[in-house]
Design an enzyme around this catalytic site. Sequence first.
Site, PDB file in Angstrom:
ATOM      1  N   GLY A  72      62.461  83.466  37.211  1.00 30.76           N
ATOM      2  CA  GLY A  72      61.611  84.200  36.502  1.00 30.76           C
ATOM      3  C   GLY A  72      60.439  82.770  35.902  1.00 30.76           C
ATOM      4  O   GLY A  72      60.236  81.686  36.705  1.00 30.76           O
ATOM      5  N   LYS A  73      59.685  82.951  34.874  1.00 30.64           N
ATOM      6  CA  LYS A  73      59.303  82.280  34.861  1.00 30.64           C
ATOM      7  C   LYS A  73      59.566  80.728  34.013  1.00 30.64           C
ATOM      8  O   LYS A  73      58.593  79.934  34.059  1.00 30.64           O
ATOM      9  CB  LYS A  73      57.828  83.176  33.609  1.00 30.64           C
ATOM     10  CG  LYS A  73      57.683  84.525  34.216  1.00 30.64           C
ATOM     11  CD  LYS A  73      56.533  84.636  33.143  1.00 30.64           C
ATOM     12  CE  LYS A  73      56.446  86.113  33.352  1.00 30.64           C
ATOM     13  NZ  LYS A  73      55.005  86.340  32.117  1.00 30.64           N
ATOM     14  N   GLU A  74      60.248  80.821  33.968  1.00 31.99           N
ATOM     15  CA  GLU A  74      61.017  79.397  33.257  1.00 31.99           C
ATOM     16  C   GLU A  74      62.002  78.578  33.902  1.00 31.99           C
ATOM     17  O   GLU A  74      62.127  77.630  34.101  1.00 31.99           O
ATOM     18  CB  GLU A  74      60.923  79.997  32.273  1.00 31.99           C
ATOM     19  CG  GLU A  74      60.023  80.327  30.772  1.00 31.99           C
ATOM     20  CD  GLU A  74      60.653  80.105  29.333  1.00 31.99           C
ATOM     21  OE1 GLU A  74      61.671  80.043  29.377  1.00 31.99           O
ATOM     22  OE2 GLU A  74      59.573  80.545  28.558  1.00 31.99           O
ATOM     23  N   GLU A 159      79.076  77.806  35.577  1.00 32.96           N
ATOM     24  CA  GLU A 159      80.344  79.286  36.265  1.00 32.96           C
ATOM     25  C   GLU A 159      79.787  80.543  36.530  1.00 32.96           C
ATOM     26  O   GLU A 159      78.198  80.301  36.152  1.00 32.96           O
ATOM     27  CB  GLU A 159      81.746  79.331  35.696  1.00 32.96           C
ATOM     28  CG  GLU A 159      80.887  80.476  34.381  1.00 32.96           C
ATOM     29  CD  GLU A 159      82.215  81.597  33.678  1.00 32.96           C
ATOM     30  OE1 GLU A 159      83.668  81.178  34.331  1.00 32.96           O
ATOM     31  OE2 GLU A 159      83.013  81.376  32.508  1.00 32.96           O
ATOM     32  N   ASP A 201      68.208  85.120  21.065  1.00 36.23           N
ATOM     33  CA  ASP A 201      67.214  86.272  21.935  1.00 36.23           C
ATOM     34  C   ASP A 201      68.133  86.627  23.046  1.00 36.23           C
ATOM     35  O   ASP A 201      68.014  87.734  23.882  1.00 36.23           O
ATOM     36  CB  ASP A 201      66.766  84.830  23.422  1.00 36.23           C
ATOM     37  CG  ASP A 201      65.864  85.534  23.699  1.00 36.23           C
ATOM     38  OD1 ASP A 201      64.922  86.635  23.843  1.00 36.23           O
ATOM     39  OD2 ASP A 201      65.686  85.358  24.892  1.00 36.23           O
ATOM     40  N   ASN A 206      70.890  90.268  29.056  1.00 37.00           N
ATOM     41  CA  ASN A 206      71.696  87.961  29.305  1.00 37.00           C
ATOM     42  C   ASN A 206      73.279  88.290  28.691  1.00 37.00           C
ATOM     43  O   ASN A 206      73.447  87.502  27.786  1.00 37.00           O
ATOM     44  CB  ASN A 206      71.126  87.437  28.536  1.00 37.00           C
ATOM     45  CG  ASN A 206      70.200  87.585  26.890  1.00 37.00           C
ATOM     46  OD1 ASN A 206      70.789  88.445  26.478  1.00 37.00           O
ATOM     47  ND2 ASN A 206      69.715  87.131  26.208  1.00 37.00           N
ATOM     48  N   ASP A 218      72.540  82.850  28.569  1.00 35.70           N
ATOM     49  CA  ASP A 218      70.759  82.076  28.052  1.00 35.70           C
ATOM     50  C   ASP A 218      71.009  81.946  26.932  1.00 35.70           C
ATOM     51  O   ASP A 218      70.853  82.444  25.308  1.00 35.70           O
ATOM     52  CB  ASP A 218      70.012  83.329  28.219  1.00 35.70           C
ATOM     53  CG  ASP A 218      69.396  83.388  29.456  1.00 35.70           C
ATOM     54  OD1 ASP A 218      70.016  82.625  30.125  1.00 35.70           O
ATOM     55  OD2 ASP A 218      69.295  84.420  30.015  1.00 35.70           O
TER      56      ASP A 218
END
Length: 264
Positions: A72-74, A159, A201, A206, A218
């Site tokens: 992903g972007k991060e 995990e 978020d 997620n 996340d």
Amino acid sequence: MSEDDFSGLEKIEDYESQFEKVFPKQKRRKPQDGFKNDKVVNQVLDKTTMFTMYQMINSKIISFVNGIVKAGKESVLFWAVDPSGNNVALKVYLTSTSSFKKRAPYIIGDPRFSHLKKGTRNMVYLWAQKEFKNLKQCIKHGLPVVKPLHVSKNVLAMEFVGEAGVPSPTLHETEVDENDYTQIMDFIKKLYKKAKLVHGDLSEFNVFKTKNGLLVFDFGSAVDTIHPNAQNFLERDIKNMSYFFAKRGLTVTNPTDILQSVIS
């Protein structure tokens, strides 16, 4: 050996040798989304990150890394294996991205992270620590989240939820039912009341759906319930999940009523 010594790897073994130890006989996988594979490798596997992975091998946290699962972007997710043969998920936060500069509101105001050093790299390291601590806090209170194993600099070991390097499907990728809706709303409430956290978020992307129930991941954005924006984040989480299940055809409770039941 300190990180500063890493620039002189020829004194121990060259970068290529370290790469071979971390990624033995690597079958390079193309990430599911985000960057192209070669760009991911170039951005993620800098000397500091490689050294961190190498240290994790020496500490017997992992034995080797198979390859990229998702990008992903991060961050980039790697599939690793520990000395006992168990699959491990390595989440590597990109120190070269500017996206983390937008994450300051999720840290500033959280009493657990009052000292924020300037610089993108410091922000990334703190973000990794934050996600690790949030997950540990959830585990402590018996909440269904991905189990954290270790964190060092920009690398978080957890995990691996899935089999043979393939992650379990998320709510977004599966059929959902009333039980799933009940589970996620119950999770939001217990996260707030027991772990004293708000995810911040939460979405269908997620939350893993496994044979044993839902598992949430996340947690980098999760904040303490006394964070000045905690209630706004909580309201957004509830609305996001309510909208998702309603869009899938389920009857949902008014998000305002759920919010009141959580904070009361």
